[in-house]
Design a protein around this motif. Sequence first.
Motif, PDB file in Angstrom:
ATOM      1  N   UNK A 254       0.836  -1.209   0.000  1.00 48.61           N
ATOM      2  CA  UNK A 254       0.000   0.000   0.000  1.00 48.61           C
ATOM      3  C   UNK A 254       0.865   1.252   0.000  1.00 48.61           C
ATOM      4  N   UNK A 255       2.158   1.055   0.186  1.00 48.72           N
ATOM      5  CA  UNK A 255       3.104   2.167   0.141  1.00 48.72           C
ATOM      6  C   UNK A 255       4.248   1.834  -0.792  1.00 48.72           C
ATOM      7  N   UNK A 256       4.952   2.878  -1.184  1.00 44.53           N
ATOM      8  CA  UNK A 256       6.064   2.679  -2.101  1.00 44.53           C
ATOM      9  C   UNK A 256       5.603   2.659  -3.547  1.00 44.53           C
ATOM     10  N   UNK A 257       6.550   2.793  -4.456  1.00 41.10           N
ATOM     11  CA  UNK A 257       6.227   2.866  -5.889  1.00 41.10           C
ATOM     12  C   UNK A 257       6.213   1.466  -6.478  1.00 41.10           C
ATOM     13  N   UNK A 258       5.120   1.080  -7.103  1.00 42.25           N
ATOM     14  CA  UNK A 258       5.047  -0.206  -7.775  1.00 42.25           C
ATOM     15  C   UNK A 258       5.376  -1.361  -6.837  1.00 42.25           C
ATOM     16  N   UNK A 259       6.323  -2.199  -7.269  1.00 42.63           N
ATOM     17  CA  UNK A 259       6.716  -3.373  -6.475  1.00 42.63           C
ATOM     18  C   UNK A 259       8.042  -3.163  -5.754  1.00 42.63           C
TER      19      UNK A 259
ATOM     20  N   UNK B 290      17.874  -1.870   2.661  1.00 44.82           N
ATOM     21  CA  UNK B 290      17.345  -0.510   2.706  1.00 44.82           C
ATOM     22  C   UNK B 290      15.985  -0.485   3.382  1.00 44.82           C
ATOM     23  N   UNK B 291      15.593   0.663   3.832  1.00 48.65           N
ATOM     24  CA  UNK B 291      14.268   0.816   4.448  1.00 48.65           C
ATOM     25  C   UNK B 291      13.202   0.778   3.365  1.00 48.65           C
ATOM     26  N   UNK B 292      12.018   0.333   3.750  1.00 44.99           N
ATOM     27  CA  UNK B 292      10.909   0.329   2.809  1.00 44.99           C
ATOM     28  C   UNK B 292      10.528   1.769   2.457  1.00 44.99           C
ATOM     29  N   UNK B 293      10.086   1.932   1.239  1.00 45.36           N
ATOM     30  CA  UNK B 293       9.601   3.236   0.794  1.00 45.36           C
ATOM     31  C   UNK B 293       8.228   3.454   1.418  1.00 45.36           C
ATOM     32  N   UNK B 294       8.107   4.457   2.295  1.00 43.64           N
ATOM     33  CA  UNK B 294       6.840   4.678   2.999  1.00 43.64           C
ATOM     34  C   UNK B 294       5.973   5.750   2.346  1.00 43.64           C
TER      35      UNK B 294
END
Length: 347
Positions: free
Chosen positions: A127-132, A229-233
């Motif tokens: 539900x967050x971050x760009x694409x996959x 790396x941290x997840x894209x939030x």
Amino acid sequence: MLLVNFLNKIVNIPISHQLSEKLVRVLRYIYLRSRLKDIYITERYRSKDPKTSLGSIIDNTDDVAILMRGLIVKEDDFTIKTLEFYRKCYPNTPIILSTWDHCINGIEEILSKLDIKTVTSKFKVPIRGYGTNNLQIIGNMNGLHLIREIGIKYTLTTRTDQRFYADNILRSLKLIQNSYDYKTNNNISDRQINRLAILSFNTFLYRLYSISDMFLFGLTEDVFNFWNTKYDDRKFSPDDYSKPLRTQREWSKQNISEAYFTTEFLARNGEDPKWTLEHYWDVLRKRFIVVDSNSLDFLWPKYSHIEDRWINPQKGIQHRQISNSDWNLIRESLLSPCEEVLDFPLS
């Protein structure tokens, strides 16, 4: 899709979803070829079920792990045949499949027979971050944790929908990687040990920090360092995905996909992105090695039948992928960055 619907409804010829996708790809390929003018078109053939029985092409490397991540591609049994091929070519190599729980149903016995180590997790639509992007982080890190636990010195990360047909790839990549030193600096935040080998395919010369996320080779600790790396939030709306981008600079400044992974890697290692071509090329010069995809006999039969889908003589230099030759010129400071290209129109 209009033709597929016509065959389904009017002519009453049933077209399955899988056959529909194949038909659409073929028709798209024919259509695009018909529109090309003043261009030579070449073709290349590869076996759908590659086999090897020649001792001369067996690579007995045992200190490199092959990490394949992603969904199992069932069409033509692509993923399974790729795993079978790699096992024949690299009999002593640890092969790790990082995928989702539901993907291995029914193929557990095959994977066990091939001595494929599997790491799975429950699939959740991000539900967050760009694409996959966040799914890629999960898939890579799940596999890399296991590889570190086993204690394998080197790692090659690749995808379940891609295949490399060339012989002795692992030997070659180790030789290439050990041919170039990584010059450490006084930055105590920099945890990189040696250079990382990246693929020319989908790595662009004039798209800032656009290092292909499809392939990575190096010391396991360095590959882990790149993907840890941290997840894209951030949250992206449908408009964000459909927004037309006018230049490569605009694409990069979104900090999505390949750019996100690369800039996060740099920041974690004490090097802040400067968003200039000069800095991007300096990163390529110091931290990476570009390997030409055709030297590995790379295949990606997704979306398009075109071998090098982003190489088109009718498009400008702003679309150019980087090559090993380009990288060597950059490394020797024989190719000067032209910042203006970042603002050339993409159309």
